[in-house]
Design a protein around this motif. Structure first.
Motif, short mmCIF file in Angstrom:
data_model
loop_
_atom_site.label_atom_id
_atom_site.label_comp_id
_atom_site.label_asym_id
_atom_site.label_seq_id
_atom_site.Cartn_x
_atom_site.Cartn_y
_atom_site.Cartn_z
N MET A 1 -64.89 80.77 48.17
CA MET A 1 -66.08 81.32 47.54
C MET A 1 -65.66 82.07 46.27
N LYS A 2 -66.30 81.70 45.16
CA LYS A 2 -65.91 82.30 43.88
C LYS A 2 -66.93 83.33 43.45
N THR A 3 -66.43 84.39 42.83
CA THR A 3 -67.36 85.31 42.18
C THR A 3 -67.63 84.75 40.79
N GLN A 4 -68.83 85.01 40.28
CA GLN A 4 -69.14 84.41 38.98
C GLN A 4 -68.34 85.10 37.87
N VAL A 5 -68.35 86.43 37.90
CA VAL A 5 -67.57 87.18 36.91
C VAL A 5 -66.73 88.23 37.63
N LEU A 6 -65.45 88.20 37.33
CA LEU A 6 -64.55 89.20 37.89
C LEU A 6 -64.21 90.18 36.77
N VAL A 7 -64.46 91.46 37.01
CA VAL A 7 -64.13 92.49 36.03
C VAL A 7 -62.95 93.28 36.57
N ILE A 8 -61.89 93.36 35.78
CA ILE A 8 -60.70 94.08 36.23
C ILE A 8 -60.71 95.45 35.58
N GLY A 9 -60.94 96.48 36.36
CA GLY A 9 -60.98 97.85 35.85
C GLY A 9 -62.40 98.40 35.86
N SER A 10 -62.51 99.71 36.15
CA SER A 10 -63.85 100.32 36.25
C SER A 10 -64.00 101.51 35.31
N GLY A 11 -63.24 101.51 34.23
CA GLY A 11 -63.37 102.58 33.24
C GLY A 11 -64.55 102.33 32.32
N ALA A 12 -64.49 102.93 31.14
CA ALA A 12 -65.63 102.83 30.21
C ALA A 12 -65.98 101.37 29.90
N GLY A 13 -64.97 100.54 29.68
CA GLY A 13 -65.22 99.14 29.36
C GLY A 13 -65.67 98.34 30.56
N GLY A 14 -64.94 98.48 31.67
CA GLY A 14 -65.23 97.70 32.87
C GLY A 14 -66.58 98.05 33.46
N ALA A 15 -66.89 99.35 33.54
CA ALA A 15 -68.16 99.78 34.14
C ALA A 15 -69.33 99.25 33.32
#
Lengths: 485, 502
Positions: A1-15
């Motif tokens: 099962m794939k996620t559509q978009v994977l975001v690496i990091g939850s800082g200002a850019g990632g969030a």
């Protein structure tokens, strides 16, 4: 099962990326290396606990070079926005014009970015404090006025700040609008899934696509697993140093990690005649912009420990007896030197940072120290202690202005920085950019960078505003290309 | 029994027969009997056995250290695991004991079988290098036949190559995993996951060597193991009236053990006798005495460890075939996990994160010298917490920087001992303070850089500690009360005065 978009990091850019994509109905997964902390239990506990829980490598991430530079960044749910001052700046018009000229950066005029800044400012309730200055700011304002230099209170993403002096160790009151309290809850409410304690080690490549990532995940029982997460699109938002390091570990090296820029910062401790008690209040919120964007001056986070640290270059413990009358300030320059981010060939591919000060950096730091010391003396300081090895305290304007004509000895400098960027510059200039104007990495169909590493060059101001505005712009651009989901 | 296994056993038996024939083909059996009749077994044989058995305990220490990140093995368990491997080699052909040992290690520690095999591989590489070193030492005095030089060169090639592979896997795990991912990707997702899992297990197997202190101890144990095994060969020399010579024993031990790399019958019967006797003959010992010597050494080598290993196998209930079962279990990796709605494909288990350890006596002494001002009382809680913090911070440095720092501090401690004729921790606080300051504020930038991380973190932690903060900072409310009570003659706004008055 794939996620559509994977975001690496939850800082200002990632969030910001995760929120905008989730809001548009995209299936989003965020992987964050740090932990998700209970604000009541972990935030505002003091320097040592803050460094242990919220900082990457507990704050032990020096930038190497002939002059080593202390550098820290966050590693927790919300990234560095959990440990910064919450100061807010839009990218200066002049800087944007330069980026456009030097990097052929498209879609990044002040007018084009304005709605993105406005969105972020509203989301984070960016505003002036609206109350009398604390003593450490008051004396600084007095000095700036005496020098007749342009200075202004910096807006902050910290509505209702209780002045607990805990910005650098996690705001315990929730006044400061770090990502953990502002954007990430909205992203999760919009459907984004956030997995913390998940360090991405490698992007998995197949042909011209990234098919997923290899990540180390720490489970609740302390067990650690190496896992694969599959994704259709990957946004790397791991921060100014980890994004280039991750790309390089993966073998993506074209203009990646070769152009690290920072704002080298020289701190001073000033001892005044009057009681300041800077350790009991929020850091000074006034900045002198008379010499910007090349040189700026302002107030530094101050505690007895930070005072001891700043005084250690010319250590006389008796000076701490006057801690009540002390406050910390800094002069920061828009670094002209060039740094590198490398992934070590040894070990687990740890990130290694290098930066060599340019001659202009030393000149600007010397001039900046002269001006900052002059300002502080004009504000009533009796002694100014610079973090320069072997330098006697500055007690007169004559001693201060010496550094307008002379250069500080490089080997004696104790520099720090909290601002790093530009290791994966964006723009249309293929001879110097790691990604296009909207963060898409060339030659890869589904790979994007969207954090401080994408800023083409040093912005000369606190970068959080620039990062969020560019990240939102890029996320919306991605959505426009993705089509209806 | 599979055809492949039958072939292996047949080849092993053939090798044994060939070497046994070579060992005895020119032997005068009558003189052999006479030599045995004159043999003086006591106290030499028990001494030799004791030395050999002690070597296995040290092997246990080494094994325990090699898996320390994954499991807290007791010394007795670690030694038993090691001995089971040796005993199985004595019972099964073709060095199959190595697999049994790896299987038992996996079973006792819960580490994947591939990782367990890597631990065994590392031990063998280090053993090879230690044996090689002893062979070089034994042949340094000249007079050794030409074939020993050839043997050194071949062994150097084999173990040097293996060592290079080991060092690469141990010190560049990220490259190994990245390489496996790239290769695996070309073969499809299933192979990708298998290869990455395998590469991770391999790199985890040598993780303990990344800690310089562990690495030094493991090298030290490896040397001790083989010196003790040389002790067995040395102790048996007087049994046959031969002068106890360490070099002769070292050569006999080294040549014999390198010869045992040839897969043969159970217990190495044949190759052991051939290589051991030939090695001793290079020191002018006649063939019959050399063979008698080899026979006694072999028995001392074979019997105690086989008995110990058999007892351990019975105790732990290890069965032949457990290795295969555990391999199957390891292959079960690749299952899916779901955490917080995120689907993860599990590829391998990693070492758990290590908990913070308290600061060493040296770090505490160093922090005390840095933070406690002359003439001021130390705040014990603040000092202890600051030292623990510094210890944790230094442990968080990138490995290369940590290694440089450790090297620098070792140099500092060495110079301290030479300069003061005492260890750093034994110096009085005033001396320690002045000595530390002379380095931390040295005119040499390198020394200042060495002390910068420890000094910065120590000062930060000590003066931000609540106990210290309370002693140097006057809270606003208290200050207001004090101001109200103080006479108007007191110097206004001087916090320094306020603190002193308090």
């Amino acid at each position: 099962m794939k996620t559509q978009v994977l975001v690496i990091g939850s800082g200002a850019g990632g969030a910001t990326t995760a929120y905008e994509l989730a809001r548009a109905g995209v299936d989003v997964t965020v992987l964050e290396e740090g932990k998700r902390h209970d604000r009541a239990k972990t935030y505002g506990l003091g320097t040592t606990e803050g460094m242990k829980h919220l900082y990457r490598r507990r704050g032990m991430t020096p930038i190497l070079g002939r002059v080593p530079i202390g550098y820290v960044e966050g590693s927790c749910f919300g990234g560095s926005t959990e440990i910064n001052s919450g100061f807010w700046h839009r990218t200066p018009r002049e800087v944007l014009a330069r980026w456009q000229a030097q990097f052929d950066l498209e879609g990044a005029s002040p007018e084009e970015l304005a709605p993105h800044f406005a969105w972020a400012e509203e989301a984070l309730s960016v505003s002036l404090s609206g109350r009398p200055f604390e003593k450490s700011t008051e004396v600084f304002a007095r000095g700036a006025a005496a020098m007749d230099w342009a200075a202004h209170e910096v807006p902050r993403a910290a509505t209702g700040c209780k002045s607990t002096n805990s910005c650098a160790v996690g705001c315990p009151t929730g006044a400061k609008q770090g990502m953990s309290i502002s954007i990430l809850p909205r992203a999760e409410a919009a459907g984004a899934r956030v997995l913390t304690s998940a360090r991405v080690r490698l992007l998995i490549k197949q042909g011209s696509r990234i098919t997923g990532v290899l990540a180390e995940v720490e489970l609740e029982d302390g067990a650690r697993k190496l896992v694969r997460v599959d994704a259709e699109h990957v946004f790397v938002c791991a921060g100014p140093t980890e994004t280039p390091a991750l790309l390089r570990r993966t073998g993506i090296k074209f203009h990646v990690g070769d152009t690290l820029r920072i704002h080298p910062m020289l701190k001073v401790v000033a001892r005044f005649r009057e009681r300041i008690a800077a350790y009991d209040s929020v850091l000074p919120v006034l900045q002198v912009r008379e010499f910007s964007p090349e040189v700026s001056m302002g107030g530094a986070f101050f505690t007895p420990g930070h005072a001891a640290l700043s005084l250690s270059d010319n250590w006389d413990p008796a000076r701490l007896d006057a801690i009540e009358n002390m406050a910390g300030y800094y002069v920061a320059v828009r670094g002209r030197g060039r740094g590198q981010v490398r992934s070590s060939q040894l070990g687990d591919g740890e990130t290694m940072l290098r930066y060599e000060l340019a001659e202009e950096d030393v000149v600007n730091l010397s001039n900046g120290l002269a001006r900052l010391a002059t300002l502080l003396l004009a504000a009533g300081a009796e002694e100014v202690y610079p973090t320069v090895q072997g330098m006697a305290p500055i007690t007169s304007e004559k001693q201060a202005i010496r550094w307008l004509d002379e250069r500080l000895p490089r080997s004696a400098l104790s520099l720090t920085t909290v601002h790093a960027f530009s290791a994966c510059p964006i723009g249309e200039r293929t001879d110097r950019c790691a990604a296009d104007s909207y963060g898409k990495v060339p030659r890869w169909d589904n790979l994007y960078v969207n954090d401080a590493s994408m800023l083409p060059d040093s912005p000369g101001v606190n970068p959080q505003g620039s990062v969020m505005a560019f990240a939102r712009r890029n996320a919306l651009h991605f959505l426009s290309r993705l089509g209806p989901s | 029994m599979g055809r492949h296994r039958k072939t292996m056993i047949a080849l092993g038996l053939l090798a044994s027969a060939v070497f046994l024939f070579l060992a005895v083909r020119r032997l005068d059996f009558a003189s052999l009997r006479a030599i045995f009749a004159r043999a003086d077994l006591l106290p030499w044989v028990p001494l030799g056995v004791l030395s050999y058995v002690a070597g296995h305990v040290v092997r246990g220490l080494r094994c325990r250290l090699l898996v320390r990140r994954e499991a807290n093995l007791r010394l007795v368990t670690a030694s038993n695991i090691v001995v089971v491997g040796y005993a199985a080699n004595n019972v099964f052909p073709a060095r199959l004991g190595e697999l049994v040992r790896a299987g038992m290690l996996a079973e006792r520690t819960g580490i994947p079988i591939a990782q367990s095999l890597v631990v065994t591989f590392i031990e063998r590489v280090l053993d090879g290098l230690a044996i090689l070193l002893l062979l070089v030492v034994g042949t340094m005095n000249g007079g050794a036949p030409g074939w020993t030089g050839d043997l050194v060169r071949v062994a150097l090639l084999v173990f040097g190559g293996a060592c290079a592979v080991m060092l690469f896997a141990v010190y560049s795990p990220a490259l190994v995993v990245a390489g496996a991912s790239r290769v695996g990707n070309r073969l499809g997702p299933r192979w990708h996951d298998r290869l990455v899992g395998l590469a991770t297990s391999i790199t985890n197997g040598g993780a303990c060597l990344r800690d310089p202190k562990n690495a030094v101890w493991i090298l030290f144990y490896s040397a001790v193991v083989w010196v003790l095994e040389t002790g067995l060969f040395l102790a048996i020399l007087p049994v046959f009236g031969l002068a106890p010579s360490f070099t002769a024993a070292a050569v006999a031990m080294s040549v014999t053990n390198l010869g045992l790399l040839v897969p043969s019958s159970p217990g190495f019967i044949g190759p052991f006798h051939f290589f051991c006797s030939r090695a001793l003959m290079t020191h002018g010992v006649d063939e019959a005495t050399a063979l008698a010597y080899a026979t006694v050494v072999h028995l001392a080598f074979y019997v105690p460890v086989t008995l110990w290993g058999a007892a351990s196998m019975l105790w732990y209930g290890v069965e032949v075939g457990a290795t295969a079962a555990m391999t199957r279990e390891a292959r079960a990796a690749g299952k899916e996990l779901e955490i917080g709605g995120v689907v993860l494909h599990e590829l391998a288990t990693l070492s758990p994160a290590t908990a913070d350890e308290p600061a060493s006596a040296f770090t505490t002494a160093l922090v005390e010298a840095i933070v406690v001002p002359s003439g001021k009382r130390v705040e014990p809680t603040a000092l202890r917490d600051a030292a623990d913090f510094v210890h944790g911070q230094l442990g968080s440095l990138q490995p290369q920087l940590a290694m440089l720092f450790e090297g620098g501090m070792t140099f500092f401690r060495l110079v301290t001992r030479v300069r003061h004729l005492r260890g750093y921790c034994d110096l009085p606080l005033d001396t320690r303070r002045a000595w530390t300051l002379s380095w931390a504020e040295s005119r040499y930038g390198l020394l200042r850089k060495l002390f910068k991380p420890v000094r910065a973190t120590a000062l930060l932690a000590y003066f931000d500690h609540p106990a210290m903060r309370a002693s140097i900072v006057v809270p606003a409310k208290q200050l207001a009360r004090k101001k109200g009570a103080a006479s108007s003659a007191a110097p206004s706004g001087s916090a320094a005065t306020g603190v002193e008055a308090e």
